[in-house]
Design an enzyme around this catalytic site. Structure first.
Site, short mmCIF file in Angstrom:
data_model
loop_
_atom_site.label_atom_id
_atom_site.label_comp_id
_atom_site.label_asym_id
_atom_site.label_seq_id
_atom_site.Cartn_x
_atom_site.Cartn_y
_atom_site.Cartn_z
N THR A 28 0.74 -1.32 -0.07
CA THR A 28 0.05 0.09 0.00
C THR A 28 1.05 1.38 -0.05
O THR A 28 0.65 2.00 -0.74
CB THR A 28 -0.76 0.05 1.29
OG1 THR A 28 -1.58 -1.24 1.31
CG2 THR A 28 -1.81 1.07 1.19
N TYR B 249 -13.35 -5.09 -2.10
CA TYR B 249 -14.30 -4.64 -2.82
C TYR B 249 -15.49 -5.81 -3.31
O TYR B 249 -16.59 -5.73 -2.90
CB TYR B 249 -13.80 -4.69 -4.31
CG TYR B 249 -14.87 -4.13 -5.27
CD1 TYR B 249 -15.51 -2.77 -4.82
CD2 TYR B 249 -15.14 -4.94 -6.42
CE1 TYR B 249 -16.34 -2.30 -5.70
CE2 TYR B 249 -16.39 -4.23 -7.01
CZ TYR B 249 -16.91 -3.03 -6.96
OH TYR B 249 -17.96 -2.75 -7.77
N TYR C 285 -2.41 -10.11 5.51
CA TYR C 285 -2.65 -8.45 5.62
C TYR C 285 -4.08 -8.16 5.90
O TYR C 285 -4.92 -8.41 5.10
CB TYR C 285 -1.97 -7.91 4.77
CG TYR C 285 -1.86 -6.34 4.75
CD1 TYR C 285 -2.31 -5.75 5.90
CD2 TYR C 285 -1.69 -5.48 3.67
CE1 TYR C 285 -2.33 -4.41 5.83
CE2 TYR C 285 -1.61 -4.22 3.61
CZ TYR C 285 -2.03 -3.60 4.97
OH TYR C 285 -1.90 -2.04 4.98
N ARG D 291 -9.34 -0.66 4.43
CA ARG D 291 -9.02 -0.56 2.97
C ARG D 291 -9.93 -1.61 2.12
O ARG D 291 -10.23 -1.45 0.90
CB ARG D 291 -7.59 -0.77 2.61
CG ARG D 291 -6.66 0.50 3.17
CD ARG D 291 -5.34 0.20 2.50
NE ARG D 291 -4.54 1.46 3.01
CZ ARG D 291 -4.44 2.58 2.28
NH1 ARG D 291 -5.04 2.67 0.96
NH2 ARG D 291 -3.49 3.60 2.63
N LYS E 104 -0.12 -9.28 9.38
CA LYS E 104 0.00 -7.94 9.65
C LYS E 104 -1.48 -7.32 10.11
O LYS E 104 -2.36 -7.25 9.02
CB LYS E 104 0.63 -7.00 8.39
CG LYS E 104 0.50 -5.57 8.46
CD LYS E 104 0.94 -4.96 7.24
CE LYS E 104 0.84 -3.40 7.38
NZ LYS E 104 1.35 -2.81 6.33
N ILE F 221 4.97 -3.49 10.67
CA ILE F 221 5.55 -3.07 9.18
C ILE F 221 5.26 -1.36 9.26
O ILE F 221 3.78 -1.21 9.31
CB ILE F 221 4.84 -3.81 8.15
CG1 ILE F 221 5.21 -5.29 8.47
CG2 ILE F 221 5.02 -3.37 6.81
CD1 ILE F 221 4.40 -6.17 7.59
#
Length: 295
Positions: A48, A111, A137, A142, A166, A208
């Site tokens: 990202t 999405y 992740y 997001r 993550k 991270i």
């Protein structure tokens, strides 16, 4: 059964651009060297913070080669490979040259918002084909879907090469549930700079980090102090970052950290649309904070 090697300070590496909008490879070389010389324990590339959706395949390949060359085996490299089409992610894995890379970071499908069972089956299928240890992740802000603790733990137990997550759900309760129930070879890695102090105190293996692009020495010191059980001096460092944590993300990521790096003279303050630089007022506030942040 694989063990997680991605511990301590990981850098979610940005992609510097020239004033003309091209990838600035000389600046990238200097930035990677700066991370390695100032406490980075591993590098996370082309995710990202790297503005990866706006990079071409050719640019991604060259960025990978530059990072590997400068790193020269000093620290592990975690490279992103993910998406919302399971078959396409697997095919990308098969077509990618993974030499010099230590692990793969893969995001929850975005999405199309799968169920918890869909998330499980997606990552199980990817793990079965992955040539390297896999780091999940989870970033619901997001993706639009939160992978719950039970799903993460189920994957950790059922897939030997899934070694970490993550975790960027923003829920310390969820983090604690994963850490409580996970197998020994699986770790939680913070995906949120502002929660890193609390997550490491709860048993997370590291972070991270976005802010680490600009301040790796300071941020890694906080984490190392925590690893040594020295929570009070670590807390003092954490509190010095408090205002900066929020300012970094006011205008989206990586606009904030690119503004910081620009003030440090390391990169041009350029992003690729649809992202734009942080506003002047926010940039000035961060610049003022930066002056007093050398710890």
């Amino acid at each position: 059964m694989a063990n997680n090697i991605f511990k301590g300070l990981g850098i979610a590496l940005i992609t510097p651009f020239t004033s003309q909008g091209e990838v600035d490879y000389p600046a990238l070389e200097k930035l990677v060297a700066y991370q390695l010389d100032n406490g980075a324990d591993f590098l996370c590339i082309l995710a990202t913070t790297a503005e990866a959706p706006c990079l071409t395949k050719e640019e991604k390949d060259k960025i990978t080669e530059v990072v590997k060359r400068v790193n020269n085996g000093r620290v592990p490299i975690l490279k992103y490979c993910g998406g919302n089409n399971t078959a396409a992610v697997i095919e990308e894995m098969k077509q990618t040259d993974w030499s010099g890379i230590s692990g793969i970071l893969s995001i929850c499908p975005y999405y199309n918002k799968p169920s918890q069972e869909g998330l499980y089956q997606h990552f199980k299928a990817i793990a079965a084909e992955s040539p390297l240890p896999l780091v999940l992740y989870n970033v619901p802000g997001r993706t639009g879907v939160n992978m719950k603790a039970a799903t993460t733990v189920r994957l950790a137990k059922d897939c030997p090469n899934i070694v970490a997550v993550k975790e960027a759900s923003g829920s310390l309760e969820q983090v604690d549930e994963i850490i409580k129930n996970k197998p020994d070879n699986f770790d939680v890695i913070s995906g949120d700079d502002a929660l890193t102090f609390s997550m490491v105190a709860s048993g997370a293996a590291g972070v991270i980090s976005v802010i680490g692009n600009a301040l790796p020495k300071e941020f890694s010191r906080m984490i190392r102090l925590e690893f040594n059980g020295e929570y009070e001096p670590a807390r003092k460092i954490h509190h010095k970052f408090t205002e900066l944590y929020s300012l970094l993300f006011v205008d989206g990521n990586p606009a904030g950290v690119k503004a910081l790096l620009n003030d440090m003279g390391m990169i041009e303050n350029v992003l690729r649309l649809p992202l734009v630089p942080t506003n002047i007022e926010t940039k000035q506030k961060m610049a003022d904070i930066l002056k007093g942040l050398r710890l």
